[in-house]
Design a protein around this motif. Sequence first.
Motif, PDB file in Angstrom:
ATOM      1  N   ARG A 130       0.897  -1.087  -0.021  1.00  0.00           N
ATOM      2  CA  ARG A 130       0.199  -0.090  -0.099  1.00  0.00           C
ATOM      3  C   ARG A 130       0.781   1.417  -0.092  1.00  0.00           C
ATOM      4  NH1 ARG A 130      -4.671  -0.904   4.315  1.00  0.00           N
ATOM      5  NH2 ARG A 130      -5.221   1.349   3.841  1.00  0.00           N
ATOM      6  N   GLN A 141      -8.648   0.406  -0.110  1.00  0.00           N
ATOM      7  CA  GLN A 141      -8.561  -0.040   1.309  1.00  0.00           C
ATOM      8  C   GLN A 141      -8.908   1.121   2.406  1.00  0.00           C
ATOM      9  OE1 GLN A 141      -8.549  -3.088   2.309  1.00  0.00           O
ATOM     10  NE2 GLN A 141      -8.540  -3.867   0.328  1.00  0.00           N
ATOM     11  N   ASN A 142      -8.324   2.294   1.834  1.00  0.00           N
ATOM     12  CA  ASN A 142      -8.534   3.493   2.725  1.00  0.00           C
ATOM     13  C   ASN A 142     -10.146   3.465   2.933  1.00  0.00           C
ATOM     14  OD1 ASN A 142      -5.915   3.977   3.362  1.00  0.00           O
ATOM     15  ND2 ASN A 142      -5.483   5.569   1.847  1.00  0.00           N
ATOM     16  N   ARG A 157     -12.328   1.269   2.413  1.00  0.00           N
ATOM     17  CA  ARG A 157     -12.968   0.342   3.196  1.00  0.00           C
ATOM     18  C   ARG A 157     -12.651   0.443   4.801  1.00  0.00           C
ATOM     19  NH1 ARG A 157     -11.722  -4.438  -0.609  1.00  0.00           N
ATOM     20  NH2 ARG A 157     -13.809  -4.577  -1.720  1.00  0.00           N
ATOM     21  N   GLU A 158     -11.502   1.068   5.041  1.00  0.00           N
ATOM     22  CA  GLU A 158     -11.268   1.441   6.497  1.00  0.00           C
ATOM     23  C   GLU A 158     -11.980   2.540   7.112  1.00  0.00           C
ATOM     24  OE1 GLU A 158      -7.053   1.694   6.312  1.00  0.00           O
ATOM     25  OE2 GLU A 158      -6.916  -0.632   6.289  1.00  0.00           O
TER      26      GLU A 158
END
Length: 182
Positions: free
Chosen positions: A3, A161-162, A164-165
């Motif tokens: 990432r 991913q950011n 999703r978090e």
Amino acid sequence: MVRVNNCCGCCDLKSGTIAVSIVYLVLAIVNMALGIAGVVGTKGVATYVGVSIDAIMLILCILLIIGACMDNPDLCMVWVVGAIVWSVLTTIIAVVISTVFAANIAEHRGLDPDLPMPTGAPATAGVAAGLILGLGVVWAFVALKVCLVIYSAIVVYSHAQNLREGGGSPPPYNQFEGAKAI
């Protein structure tokens, strides 16, 4: 998967993801136009396969633009998977092209035992050298394309991913001032 916190060291992941989608969208349109016009590639099935792959990439880029603008991580991940598949297909096509080049090199060097020895050895050696150079150019181009797609997939994956978090895009990093406050 690896990432990153920003794209190319200068912009946030959302902007980088949108830029990636626009760049690959334009490239897919240009490749499709050239393939349809018959300027690039061979005639027949290879042209249809190339145009089809570019059409799929075009659809994936549109989905990526929508996903990045609407902060939808699932649409971003669709592009990541599609980019990986595209890279594999590009590599397979390069292997096929390399096989054809290698057959032509063997023919011009007289390496095939079923073929008679070529006449005019200096001209044949020049053709073989040109084919070897062409093979090197093809693989350099393929390596560059695949590396750029891999980096782009890492940027898009990081953005997804950011999202999703729940953090969204982190603020861009400025090497002189540290993280900027939003």
